[in-house]
Design a protein around this motif. Structure first.
Motif, PDB file in Angstrom:
ATOM      1  N   VAL A   9     -81.129 -37.894  23.315  1.00  0.00           N
ATOM      2  CA  VAL A   9     -79.822 -37.247  23.271  1.00  0.00           C
ATOM      3  C   VAL A   9     -78.781 -38.158  23.894  1.00  0.00           C
ATOM      4  O   VAL A   9     -78.898 -38.552  25.054  1.00  0.00           O
ATOM      5  N   SER A  10     -77.757 -38.494  23.107  1.00  0.00           N
ATOM      6  CA  SER A  10     -76.698 -39.383  23.596  1.00  0.00           C
ATOM      7  C   SER A  10     -75.409 -38.633  23.897  1.00  0.00           C
ATOM      8  O   SER A  10     -74.565 -39.130  24.661  1.00  0.00           O
ATOM      9  N   ARG A  11     -75.232 -37.454  23.298  1.00  0.00           N
ATOM     10  CA  ARG A  11     -74.005 -36.693  23.531  1.00  0.00           C
ATOM     11  C   ARG A  11     -74.235 -35.233  23.160  1.00  0.00           C
ATOM     12  O   ARG A  11     -74.905 -34.948  22.160  1.00  0.00           O
ATOM     13  N   ILE A  12     -73.673 -34.331  23.966  1.00  0.00           N
ATOM     14  CA  ILE A  12     -73.783 -32.897  23.716  1.00  0.00           C
ATOM     15  C   ILE A  12     -72.395 -32.353  23.403  1.00  0.00           C
ATOM     16  O   ILE A  12     -71.458 -32.519  24.192  1.00  0.00           O
ATOM     17  N   HIS A  13     -72.272 -31.729  22.245  1.00  0.00           N
ATOM     18  CA  HIS A  13     -71.019 -31.083  21.833  1.00  0.00           C
ATOM     19  C   HIS A  13     -71.200 -29.572  21.941  1.00  0.00           C
ATOM     20  O   HIS A  13     -72.236 -29.034  21.524  1.00  0.00           O
ATOM     21  N   ILE A  14     -70.192 -28.890  22.445  1.00  0.00           N
ATOM     22  CA  ILE A  14     -70.257 -27.437  22.598  1.00  0.00           C
ATOM     23  C   ILE A  14     -69.069 -26.807  21.874  1.00  0.00           C
ATOM     24  O   ILE A  14     -67.911 -27.169  22.128  1.00  0.00           O
ATOM     25  N   VAL A 229     -75.895 -33.806  19.506  1.00  0.00           N
ATOM     26  CA  VAL A 229     -76.360 -32.457  19.193  1.00  0.00           C
ATOM     27  C   VAL A 229     -75.218 -31.472  19.398  1.00  0.00           C
ATOM     28  O   VAL A 229     -74.278 -31.731  20.158  1.00  0.00           O
ATOM     29  N   LEU A 230     -75.311 -30.338  18.697  1.00  0.00           N
ATOM     30  CA  LEU A 230     -74.286 -29.291  18.764  1.00  0.00           C
ATOM     31  C   LEU A 230     -74.886 -28.026  19.348  1.00  0.00           C
ATOM     32  O   LEU A 230     -75.882 -27.501  18.825  1.00  0.00           O
ATOM     33  N   LEU A 231     -74.277 -27.536  20.443  1.00  0.00           N
ATOM     34  CA  LEU A 231     -74.627 -26.239  21.010  1.00  0.00           C
ATOM     35  C   LEU A 231     -73.478 -25.272  20.729  1.00  0.00           C
ATOM     36  O   LEU A 231     -72.311 -25.629  20.880  1.00  0.00           O
ATOM     37  N   VAL A 232     -73.816 -24.066  20.348  1.00  0.00           N
ATOM     38  CA  VAL A 232     -72.800 -23.053  20.058  1.00  0.00           C
ATOM     39  C   VAL A 232     -72.692 -22.112  21.244  1.00  0.00           C
ATOM     40  O   VAL A 232     -73.684 -21.518  21.671  1.00  0.00           O
ATOM     41  N   ASN A 233     -71.496 -21.987  21.763  1.00  0.00           N
ATOM     42  CA  ASN A 233     -71.218 -21.099  22.879  1.00  0.00           C
ATOM     43  C   ASN A 233     -70.637 -19.807  22.303  1.00  0.00           C
ATOM     44  O   ASN A 233     -69.454 -19.720  22.027  1.00  0.00           O
ATOM     45  N   GLY A 234     -71.517 -18.825  22.104  1.00  0.00           N
ATOM     46  CA  GLY A 234     -71.034 -17.561  21.554  1.00  0.00           C
ATOM     47  C   GLY A 234     -72.116 -16.837  20.803  1.00  0.00           C
ATOM     48  O   GLY A 234     -73.178 -17.384  20.522  1.00  0.00           O
ATOM     49  N   GLY A 235     -71.819 -15.605  20.477  1.00  0.00           N
ATOM     50  CA  GLY A 235     -72.733 -14.785  19.704  1.00  0.00           C
ATOM     51  C   GLY A 235     -71.941 -13.720  18.990  1.00  0.00           C
ATOM     52  O   GLY A 235     -70.722 -13.860  18.806  1.00  0.00           O
ATOM     53  N   ASP A 236     -72.578 -12.653  18.607  1.00  0.00           N
ATOM     54  CA  ASP A 236     -71.872 -11.572  17.930  1.00  0.00           C
ATOM     55  C   ASP A 236     -70.816 -10.975  18.864  1.00  0.00           C
ATOM     56  O   ASP A 236     -71.149 -10.422  19.919  1.00  0.00           O
ATOM     57  N   PHE A 237     -69.546 -11.120  18.486  1.00  0.00           N
ATOM     58  CA  PHE A 237     -68.419 -10.501  19.186  1.00  0.00           C
ATOM     59  C   PHE A 237     -68.306 -10.937  20.646  1.00  0.00           C
ATOM     60  O   PHE A 237     -67.709 -10.234  21.460  1.00  0.00           O
ATOM     61  N   MET A 238     -68.854 -12.082  20.990  1.00  0.00           N
ATOM     62  CA  MET A 238     -68.834 -12.501  22.389  1.00  0.00           C
ATOM     63  C   MET A 238     -67.421 -12.879  22.827  1.00  0.00           C
ATOM     64  O   MET A 238     -66.751 -13.690  22.209  1.00  0.00           O
ATOM     65  N   GLU A 239     -67.007 -12.289  23.926  1.00  0.00           N
ATOM     66  CA  GLU A 239     -65.689 -12.566  24.483  1.00  0.00           C
ATOM     67  C   GLU A 239     -65.628 -13.991  25.004  1.00  0.00           C
ATOM     68  O   GLU A 239     -66.589 -14.479  25.627  1.00  0.00           O
ATOM     69  N   PRO A 240     -64.537 -14.724  24.738  1.00  0.00           N
ATOM     70  CA  PRO A 240     -64.407 -16.073  25.303  1.00  0.00           C
ATOM     71  C   PRO A 240     -64.529 -16.020  26.823  1.00  0.00           C
ATOM     72  O   PRO A 240     -63.936 -15.155  27.481  1.00  0.00           O
ATOM     73  N   GLN A 241     -65.282 -16.951  27.396  1.00  0.00           N
ATOM     74  CA  GLN A 241     -65.543 -16.930  28.832  1.00  0.00           C
ATOM     75  C   GLN A 241     -64.533 -17.829  29.557  1.00  0.00           C
ATOM     76  O   GLN A 241     -64.463 -19.039  29.307  1.00  0.00           O
ATOM     77  N   ALA A 242     -63.792 -17.232  30.471  1.00  0.00           N
ATOM     78  CA  ALA A 242     -62.788 -17.982  31.221  1.00  0.00           C
ATOM     79  C   ALA A 242     -63.420 -19.055  32.092  1.00  0.00           C
ATOM     80  O   ALA A 242     -62.761 -20.036  32.477  1.00  0.00           O
ATOM     81  N   SER A 243     -64.699 -18.902  32.387  1.00  0.00           N
ATOM     82  CA  SER A 243     -65.386 -19.879  33.246  1.00  0.00           C
ATOM     83  C   SER A 243     -65.808 -21.131  32.483  1.00  0.00           C
ATOM     84  O   SER A 243     -66.274 -22.096  33.092  1.00  0.00           O
ATOM     85  N   ALA A 244     -65.659 -21.143  31.161  1.00  0.00           N
ATOM     86  CA  ALA A 244     -66.213 -22.226  30.356  1.00  0.00           C
ATOM     87  C   ALA A 244     -65.696 -23.608  30.757  1.00  0.00           C
ATOM     88  O   ALA A 244     -66.491 -24.539  30.940  1.00  0.00           O
ATOM     89  N   PRO A 245     -64.374 -23.825  30.902  1.00  0.00           N
ATOM     90  CA  PRO A 245     -63.919 -25.181  31.252  1.00  0.00           C
ATOM     91  C   PRO A 245     -64.478 -25.685  32.583  1.00  0.00           C
ATOM     92  O   PRO A 245     -64.917 -26.835  32.679  1.00  0.00           O
ATOM     93  N   SER A 246     -64.475 -24.832  33.621  1.00  0.00           N
ATOM     94  CA  SER A 246     -65.000 -25.272  34.924  1.00  0.00           C
ATOM     95  C   SER A 246     -66.505 -25.461  34.864  1.00  0.00           C
ATOM     96  O   SER A 246     -67.048 -26.385  35.478  1.00  0.00           O
TER      97      SER A 246
END
Length: 784
Positions: A9-14, A229-246
């Motif tokens: 793994v050389s880079r992780i995209h979210i 690689v690509l990771l998806v942050n979310g699911g069905d109707f998941m509210e955006p998480q304010a903690s994500a950037p930190s």
């Protein structure tokens, strides 16, 4: 399943996002209000954190957002222009990829992309299909024509392949860069948040600890061709998480963590080295076949209304009108093609809402019809045909030119039906000879000039109905509940689905209950037709389904048409129709949008027909909005309905269909081997009956003429001052065709899938010579 070595793994995209269901366990308005609020929170995060990204899937939701917050338009435009707010796939809704007709798919994309361009100045390049189960082999060509560079999916990965990146080659030779999301789908991680995770049990969310992120990245690298690689942050109707950037910044500081950053799908896919990706030809089908036959009325109504809309458009083009079918009716029909709606996996209140919106679309269609003028019959198809129509209490046999009108005349009136003698019956038509026994079942069927019997009466009579007990849920047949986020849910599920599943000596009764025929009579019998009405009962203990099946054989028709009406009492069952052919080793060939696909065992979606043939002849089974088809041991099988529910998830008792009258229409066509164009014509004609209308003049002076047996039109519609026509080669053969337009057009140009010119305008000759490669789709725009 092939074993692959992980790529370092050389880079992780979210990619932060939520999956939006137009309707599912709640009706439309409830999900709409919830997710409009999620978009508002995502915009706040995007403006506070320049590194943040967010993805929204469907334009119907963005329309709703701007309807509530019109002052936020400039915010959206600015973020979209900056490439940080992404929309993919950017269709009106995310439809099922197999059930709707191919022309509807073009309209689905056009509706969404037009809105994106006009409203946000945005063009969607990624076709992100998070949760649809099945992907047919004409999609690479269609996606390219529609301006997509990439295709992303989760469910229905072929078990022989599992690779993250590859060039998917369609049946016409076109290819599209394709990314598979892996076994965990569209909900890999979530960041710390106090909000509830909706449907977490289905999504197998892993959390966002450093070890969890590393583990997920390593798992995905097993299928990757590069280190990204690509990771998806979310699911069905998941509210955006304010903690994500930190949280992301903290991850980036972890020792041994590869570079990690937020990315839109286009940013991730555009950074991959696609030269390292391999090639794959074929399709990704089938899975979750239980959905093919639940709530059949939704599927039937949607197919019928889509065909009616296309017919009205063709009539408008022929009449010289600048207005086609109702745009509002189209939007209602397209909305019902959202994958959970058309598949029927819905809470009861959403089912009722779908029926209401189909009824509203039908009302708009009728309102758009001309109320005055000379009564006529219109053929909305690109080939001539002879059909039977009813008008004023009389029946007529009328021959219609391609895209042409005809007036009903006295000489075309058919004799009144006359009751016939008791069975057995024999009927000689222009194309075949048929014998029916005293119960109304076909026992012999041969083509004109041949003695070969194409049908058999074992293991069940040809055309008989069967009842199977089914304790599954909407997705899984036989047993449930579905494990929607499991490893298996990402793969094809093509298990054998024979007429009878019984195992001798086993304690569980898996057998098929045969129908008891209580009577059969000829309600019309003469040289022109034989119409037999069969009555019977399907039953197993407290499950009871009295039914009436009408079988119609017309002298001039190649089709033998069936119409079954039944009302069920009881729960947990499936009803199928069986047609044992004389070809026990015959393989199934299924019509897909704009093409034909050979398939093996199991149940698959057929557009208008499925075929089972031998060396010299075959039998095709046509359906009207009944997609669940199979060919097992030379038996053509059609699933009419399932009575199951998902009561463990939501209110869904209506899915059992108790006390609801069901109507099913299907037909068979005997044919010589290799007559694929004939099957396409018969399937199209069966699904698009002649349109009764009124016109200013008695008969159009000139009609469109299309030569080239394998070439068909999927659309003819007004386009500004001109006309748009979409043609396709249906049988997989290199073909030359000639097109004579109905009017004197000054210029023509070939188009992309969005009906925009993709080649220079040229002077329009009286006859256009066209060359098609196998399964090629062409759009042509004509202007005065």
């Amino acid at each position: 399943m092939p074993q692959r070595r992980p790529v370092p793994v050389s880079r992780i995209h979210i990619t932060p996002k939520f999956h939006y269901d137009v309707a599912y366990l709640r009706p439309y308005a409830e999900y709409r209000d919830l997710c409009v609020g999620h978009i508002a929170k995502a915009l706040d995060l995007l403006e506070k954190h320049p590194e943040y990204r967010f993805l929204v899937e469907q334009t119907i939701l963005l329309e709703e957002y701007l309807a509530k917050y019109p002052k936020h338009l400039e915010r959206l435009r600015a973020l979209a222009k900056a490439g940080r707010f992404a929309v993919a796939p950017g269709m009106y809704v995310m439809p099922d990829m197999n059930l709707p007709d191919g022309e509807s798919f073009y309209r689905q994309v056009a509706e969404g992309k037009r809105w994106l361009a006009d409203t946000l100045g945005l063009e969607a390049k990624v076709c992100w299909i998070a949760d649809c189960w099945g992907h047919h082999a004409q999609l690479p060509q269609m996606l390219g024509q529609l301006g997509y560079e990439y295709y992303v999916f989760w469910r229905c990965m072929d078990r022989r392949l599992p690779v993250a990146q590859f060039h998917w080659r369609g049946i016409d030779g076109s290819s599209v860069k394709t990314h598979w999301l892996g076994y965990r789908g569209y909900g890999h991680i979530r960041f710390p948040h106090e909000g509830e995770v909706v449907n977490a049990a289905d999504l197998n969310l892993a959390g966002c600890s450093p070890d969890a992120v590393r583990g997920l990245a390593r798992e995905l690298s097993t299928f990757a061709t590069t280190g990204s690689v690509l990771l998806v942050n979310g699911g069905d109707f998941m509210e955006p998480q304010a903690s994500a950037p930190s949280a992301l910044k903290a991850l980036a500081k972890e020792k041994g963590m590869p570079p990690v950053a937020f990315a839109t799908p286009a940013e991730f896919l555009g950074g991959l080295d696609w030269k390292k990706a391999g090639k794959w030809g074929g399709e990704f089908n089938s899975a979750l076949q239980g959905t093919f036959s639940i709530h059949p009325k939704i599927k039937q109504d949607n197919r019928r209304l889509a065909m009616d809309l296309l017919a009205q458009e063709a009539l408008a083009a022929v009449a010289g009108s600048r207005e086609g079918a109702s745009p509002q009716a189209w939007r209602l029909v397209l909305k019902q093609q959202f994958h959970d709606i058309i598949c029927g996996s819905l809470v009861d209140s959403a089912v009722e809402e779908s029926h209401r919106e189909h009824q509203k679309a039908e009302g708009l269609l009728r309102r758009g019809a001309r109320a005055s003028g000379i009564p006529q019959i219109f053929n909305p198809l690109s080939f001539p045909r002879t059909e039977r129509v009813e008008a004023g209490g009389a029946r007529y046999r009328v021959t219609l030119p391609p895209f042409g009108l005809a007036t009903l005349e006295e000489k075309d009136r058919l004799p009144r039906p006359e009751a016939g003698a008791a069975g057995p019956w024999t009927f000689q038509g222009d194309h075949f000879r048929a014998e029916l026994d005293a119960k109304g079942f076909l026992t012999a069927l041969s083509l004109k000039g041949s003695r070969e019997n194409l049908v058999r009466s074992s293991p069940t009579p040809f055309g008989s109905l069967g009842l199977q007990m089914d304790y599954g849920d909407p997705w899984c047949k036989w047993e449930g509940p579905v494990s929607g986020g499991s490893r298996e849910s990402a793969l094809t599920q093509n298990e054998s689905d024979p007429w009878d599943r019984s195992i001798e000596g086993e304690i569980v009764n898996r057998g098929t209950q045969r129908a008891a025929i209580t009577g059969a009579r000829a309600i019309s019998q003469n040289r022109e037709e034989l119409v037999v009405e069969q009555e019977g009962l399907l039953a197993f203990w407290t499950v009871r389904l009295p039914f009436k099946t009408t079988i119609r054989l017309h002298r001039e028709s190649r089709r033998i048409e069936y119409r079954t009406v039944m009302t069920g009492q009881g729960k947990h069952y499936r009803v199928r129709a069986a047609f044992p052919t004389a070809f026990p080793k015959g393989r199934g060939r299924f019509e897909i949008p704009f093409g034909i696909q050979a398939r093996g065992q199991g149940e698959h979606v057929a557009q208008n027909w499925v075929d089972c043939s031998g060396a010299k002849a075959g039998v095709a089974l046509l359906n009207r909005g009944l997609p669940g088809n199979a060919v097992e041991g030379g038996i053509l099988l059609l699933s009419l309905m399932r009575s199951v529910a998902m009561e463990y998830k939501t209110q869904s008792a209506g899915m059992f269909q108790e006390g609801i009258e069901q109507r099913f229409e299907y037909a068979i066509v005997p044919h010589r081997s290799g007559e694929d164009a004939l099957l396409v014509r018969e399937g199209r004609a069966f699904n698009q009956p002649p349109l009764a209308c009124r016109a200013e003049r008695a008969v159009a002076a000139r009609t469109w003429e299309l030569s080239g047996e394998n070439v068909f039109a999927s659309a003819l519609k007004p386009a500004g001052e001109g006309v748009f026509l979409r043609l396709y080669e249906a049988c997989g053969e290199k073909t030359a065709a000639r097109l004579r337009p109905a009017s004197n057009f000054g210029q023509y140009a070939f188009t992309d899938g969005l009906e925009n010119p993709s080649a220079p305008w040229r002077p329009c000759p009286p006859v256009l010579s066209l060359a098609f490669r196998p399964f090629e789709i062409k759009g042509i725009l004509f202007k005065p």
